[in-house]
Design a protein around this motif. Structure first.
Motif, PDB file in Angstrom:
ATOM      1  N   ALA A 185       0.772  -1.293   0.155  1.00 62.28           N
ATOM      2  CA  ALA A 185      -0.051  -0.052   0.039  1.00 62.28           C
ATOM      3  C   ALA A 185       0.913   1.068   0.030  1.00 62.28           C
ATOM      4  CB  ALA A 185      -0.945   0.042   1.258  1.00 62.28           C
ATOM      5  N   ALA A 186       1.779   1.280   0.658  1.00 60.58           N
ATOM      6  CA  ALA A 186       2.998   2.557   0.900  1.00 60.58           C
ATOM      7  C   ALA A 186       3.456   2.534  -0.805  1.00 60.58           C
ATOM      8  CB  ALA A 186       4.027   2.247   1.595  1.00 60.58           C
ATOM      9  N   SER A 187       4.053   1.541  -1.384  1.00 56.43           N
ATOM     10  CA  SER A 187       4.626   1.748  -2.652  1.00 56.43           C
ATOM     11  C   SER A 187       3.207   2.313  -3.553  1.00 56.43           C
ATOM     12  CB  SER A 187       4.906   0.143  -2.855  1.00 56.43           C
ATOM     13  OG  SER A 187       5.928  -0.105  -2.474  1.00 56.43           O
ATOM     14  N   ALA A 188       2.228   1.703  -3.482  1.00 54.89           N
ATOM     15  CA  ALA A 188       1.395   2.520  -4.536  1.00 54.89           C
ATOM     16  C   ALA A 188       0.933   3.723  -4.163  1.00 54.89           C
ATOM     17  CB  ALA A 188       0.044   1.612  -4.511  1.00 54.89           C
ATOM     18  N   TYR A 189       1.263   4.194  -2.754  1.00 53.47           N
ATOM     19  CA  TYR A 189       0.835   5.535  -2.377  1.00 53.47           C
ATOM     20  C   TYR A 189       2.101   6.246  -2.977  1.00 53.47           C
ATOM     21  CZ  TYR A 189       1.138   9.933   0.244  1.00 53.47           C
ATOM     22  OH  TYR A 189       1.393  11.012   0.797  1.00 53.47           O
ATOM     23  N   ASP A 190       3.454   5.800  -2.933  1.00 56.54           N
ATOM     24  CA  ASP A 190       4.484   6.534  -3.320  1.00 56.54           C
ATOM     25  C   ASP A 190       4.441   7.003  -5.100  1.00 56.54           C
ATOM     26  OD1 ASP A 190       5.840   6.813  -0.951  1.00 56.54           O
ATOM     27  OD2 ASP A 190       6.927   5.056  -1.106  1.00 56.54           O
ATOM     28  N   GLU A 191       3.823   5.805  -5.434  1.00 55.99           N
ATOM     29  CA  GLU A 191       3.614   5.778  -6.852  1.00 55.99           C
ATOM     30  C   GLU A 191       2.843   7.250  -7.285  1.00 55.99           C
ATOM     31  OE1 GLU A 191       2.899   2.434  -9.227  1.00 55.99           O
ATOM     32  OE2 GLU A 191       4.408   1.038  -8.268  1.00 55.99           O
ATOM     33  N   ALA A 192       1.677   7.111  -6.420  1.00 56.88           N
ATOM     34  CA  ALA A 192       0.562   8.140  -6.758  1.00 56.88           C
ATOM     35  C   ALA A 192       0.992   9.422  -6.392  1.00 56.88           C
ATOM     36  CB  ALA A 192      -0.789   7.774  -5.942  1.00 56.88           C
ATOM     37  N   ARG A 193       1.863   9.492  -5.324  1.00 52.87           N
ATOM     38  CA  ARG A 193       2.515  10.634  -4.946  1.00 52.87           C
ATOM     39  C   ARG A 193       3.429  11.123  -5.919  1.00 52.87           C
ATOM     40  NH1 ARG A 193       6.239  11.215   0.441  1.00 52.87           N
ATOM     41  NH2 ARG A 193       7.431   9.665  -0.835  1.00 52.87           N
ATOM     42  N   ALA A 194       4.242  10.404  -6.585  1.00 53.61           N
ATOM     43  CA  ALA A 194       5.388  10.932  -7.551  1.00 53.61           C
ATOM     44  C   ALA A 194       4.553  11.399  -8.784  1.00 53.61           C
ATOM     45  CB  ALA A 194       6.189   9.704  -7.891  1.00 53.61           C
ATOM     46  N   ALA A 195       3.517  10.744  -9.292  1.00 53.72           N
ATOM     47  CA  ALA A 195       2.720  11.114 -10.298  1.00 53.72           C
ATOM     48  C   ALA A 195       2.049  12.454 -10.032  1.00 53.72           C
ATOM     49  CB  ALA A 195       1.582  10.166 -10.744  1.00 53.72           C
ATOM     50  N   LEU A 196       1.371  12.670  -9.065  1.00 49.49           N
ATOM     51  CA  LEU A 196       0.958  13.970  -8.541  1.00 49.49           C
ATOM     52  C   LEU A 196       2.197  15.197  -8.508  1.00 49.49           C
ATOM     53  CD1 LEU A 196      -1.520  15.587  -7.994  1.00 49.49           C
ATOM     54  CD2 LEU A 196      -1.193  14.939  -5.432  1.00 49.49           C
ATOM     55  N   LEU A 197       3.209  14.794  -7.972  1.00 46.16           N
ATOM     56  CA  LEU A 197       4.243  15.937  -8.036  1.00 46.16           C
ATOM     57  C   LEU A 197       4.610  16.333  -9.499  1.00 46.16           C
ATOM     58  CD1 LEU A 197       6.535  14.540  -5.241  1.00 46.16           C
ATOM     59  CD2 LEU A 197       5.875  16.809  -5.414  1.00 46.16           C
ATOM     60  N   ARG A 198       4.697  14.800 -10.331  1.00 46.99           N
ATOM     61  CA  ARG A 198       4.959  15.429 -11.904  1.00 46.99           C
ATOM     62  C   ARG A 198       4.057  16.202 -12.389  1.00 46.99           C
ATOM     63  NH1 ARG A 198       7.359  10.246 -11.595  1.00 46.99           N
ATOM     64  NH2 ARG A 198       5.139   9.226 -12.143  1.00 46.99           N
ATOM     65  N   HIS A 199       2.695  15.824 -11.942  1.00 44.13           N
ATOM     66  CA  HIS A 199       1.407  16.617 -12.496  1.00 44.13           C
ATOM     67  C   HIS A 199       1.739  18.296 -12.052  1.00 44.13           C
ATOM     68  CE1 HIS A 199      -2.255  17.634 -14.279  1.00 44.13           C
ATOM     69  NE2 HIS A 199      -2.863  17.618 -13.246  1.00 44.13           N
ATOM     70  N   LEU A 200       2.143  18.235 -10.651  1.00 45.01           N
ATOM     71  CA  LEU A 200       2.101  19.748 -10.309  1.00 45.01           C
ATOM     72  C   LEU A 200       3.244  20.565 -10.974  1.00 45.01           C
ATOM     73  CD1 LEU A 200       1.590  19.134  -6.449  1.00 45.01           C
ATOM     74  CD2 LEU A 200       0.254  20.387  -8.082  1.00 45.01           C
ATOM     75  N   ASP A 201       4.303  19.930 -10.986  1.00 48.72           N
ATOM     76  CA  ASP A 201       5.691  21.018 -11.379  1.00 48.72           C
ATOM     77  C   ASP A 201       6.566  20.066 -12.137  1.00 48.72           C
ATOM     78  OD1 ASP A 201       7.308  22.969 -11.578  1.00 48.72           O
ATOM     79  OD2 ASP A 201       7.684  23.077  -9.505  1.00 48.72           O
ATOM     80  N   GLU A 202       6.333  19.711 -13.292  1.00 51.60           N
ATOM     81  CA  GLU A 202       7.460  19.066 -14.074  1.00 51.60           C
ATOM     82  C   GLU A 202       7.407  19.131 -15.485  1.00 51.60           C
ATOM     83  OE1 GLU A 202       8.488  14.637 -15.009  1.00 51.60           O
ATOM     84  OE2 GLU A 202       9.237  14.857 -12.898  1.00 51.60           O
ATOM     85  N   GLY A 203       7.704  20.179 -16.056  1.00 45.25           N
ATOM     86  CA  GLY A 203       7.689  20.420 -17.503  1.00 45.25           C
ATOM     87  C   GLY A 203       6.603  21.567 -17.753  1.00 45.25           C
ATOM     88  N   PRO A 204       6.766  21.839 -19.168  1.00 44.38           N
ATOM     89  CA  PRO A 204       5.585  23.007 -19.750  1.00 44.38           C
ATOM     90  C   PRO A 204       4.115  22.568 -19.218  1.00 44.38           C
ATOM     91  CG  PRO A 204       6.794  22.127 -21.222  1.00 44.38           C
ATOM     92  CD  PRO A 204       7.538  21.639 -20.118  1.00 44.38           C
ATOM     93  N   GLU A 205       3.952  21.209 -19.361  1.00 40.76           N
ATOM     94  CA  GLU A 205       2.406  20.701 -19.473  1.00 40.76           C
ATOM     95  C   GLU A 205       2.144  20.560 -17.795  1.00 40.76           C
ATOM     96  OE1 GLU A 205       2.007  17.374 -21.615  1.00 40.76           O
ATOM     97  OE2 GLU A 205       2.973  18.238 -23.558  1.00 40.76           O
ATOM     98  N   SER A 206       2.809  20.880 -16.900  1.00 38.93           N
ATOM     99  CA  SER A 206       2.332  20.796 -15.736  1.00 38.93           C
ATOM    100  C   SER A 206       1.643  21.696 -15.186  1.00 38.93           C
ATOM    101  CB  SER A 206       3.675  20.410 -14.543  1.00 38.93           C
ATOM    102  OG  SER A 206       4.346  21.834 -14.714  1.00 38.93           O
ATOM    103  N   LEU A 207       0.802  21.808 -14.262  1.00 38.01           N
ATOM    104  CA  LEU A 207       0.159  22.868 -13.481  1.00 38.01           C
ATOM    105  C   LEU A 207       0.864  24.181 -13.266  1.00 38.01           C
ATOM    106  CD1 LEU A 207      -2.158  21.126 -10.778  1.00 38.01           C
ATOM    107  CD2 LEU A 207      -2.840  21.667 -13.209  1.00 38.01           C
TER     108      LEU A 207
END
Length: 221
Positions: free
Chosen positions: A89-111
Motif C-alpha cells: 500500500a505504501a508503494s502504491a501511495y508513493d507511485e501516486a504521490r510521485a505522479a502527482l508531483l510530476r503533474h504539479l511541477d514537471e515541465g511545461p505541461e504541468s500545472l
C-alpha cells in the motif's frame, strides 16, 4: 497617462468629423476600402475602443498568476516529505504521490508550467498593448498636424456639399489610422497563435498502479 491618452481628445474630435464624412461614402477605388471591409468599423469608433486597452491590468494579472505558484510549491513540498511506512500500500501511495508531483511541477505541461505560461502570455499582451498604443499615438500625432486634417475641419464646418476633396482627405486619415490598428490586431493574433499550445489545459499524463487490496500488509515506522 501615456501619449495616446494625451492625444485622445483632439484625435476623437477629428475622427468624429472623419467618420461623418465617410458615412456619405469613401472615394471609389480608394485603398481605404479593403481596410473597411476587414475592420468593419470606422476609425473614430475603432480608436475609441482601443483607448480602453491599457497594459497595466495585464501586467498585474501576470504578477498575480505568478503568485499562485507559491501555493503549488507548498503542496509539492508536502508531497515530497518522506513517510516512514512500507509495504504494497505504501508503494502504491508513493507511485501516486510521485505522479502527482510530476503533474504539479514537471515541465511545461504541468500545472505550474501552465501557470507560468499564462503569466508569460499576460506579460506579452501587456507589451503588445504598450507598443500598439505608442504606434497609434504616433499615427494620430501625424494626422492631427496634416493638411488632410485641416481640410476635414474646414469641410465639417461648411454647409452643403463638402466636395470630393474633403472625402479624399477623410479617407486618407482613416487609412492611416485603420492601417496602424490593423497591424496591431495582426500582432495580437500572432501572439495567440504563438502561445495557444502553452495555454492548453493541463491534463493528467499518466495512470498510477491501482492501490492493492485492503488486507495487504502495511508497515509503519
Amino acid at each position: 497617462m501615456d501619449a495616446l491618452d494625451r492625444l485622445a481628445e483632439p484625435s476623437l474630435d477629428l475622427l468624429a468629423r472623419v467618420d461623418a464624412l465617410l458615412a456619405a461614402g469613401a472615394p471609389e477605388g480608394h485603398r481605404l476600402w479593403p481596410l473597411l471591409r476587414r475592420m468593419q468599423v470606422l476609425p473614430g469608433a475603432a480608436v475609441r475602443e482601443f483607448l480602453e486597452l491599457h497594459p497595466a491590468p495585464l501586467a498585474d494579472a501576470g504578477h498575480a498568476v505568478r503568485q499562485l505558484v507559491r501555493g503549488y510549491d507548498d503542496a509539492g513540498a508536502v508531497l515530497a516529505d518522506p513517510v516512514a511506512w512500507s509495504g504494497p500500500a505504501a508503494s502504491a501511495y508513493d507511485e501516486a504521490r510521485a505522479a502527482l508531483l510530476r503533474h504539479l511541477d514537471e515541465g511545461p505541461e504541468s500545472l505550474v508550467g501552465r501557470l507560468e505560461s499564462t503569466a508569460g502570455y499576460a506579460d506579452a499582451l501587456a507589451d503588445w498593448v504598450e507598443g500598439s498604443r505608442l504606434a497609434l499615438a504616433r499615427a494620430l500625432a501625424d494626422v492631427l498636424r496634416s493638411a488632410e486634417a485641416l481640410t476635414v475641419h474646414v469641410a465639417s464646418r461648411a454647409s452643403g456639399d463638402t466636395g470630393p476633396a474633403a472625402a479624399l482627405a477623410a479617407a486618407e486619415i482613416a487609412t492611416r489610422v485603420l492601417g496602424v490598428l490593423g497591424v496591431a490586431y495582426d500582432g495580437a493574433e500572432t501572439l495567440l497563435r504563438q502561445w495557444a499550445r502553452s495555454l492548453a489545459e493541463s491534463t493528467w499524463r499518466e495512470r498510477t498502479t491501482d492501490v492493492l487490496a485492503a488486507n495487504s500488509t502495511l508497515r509503519i515506522g
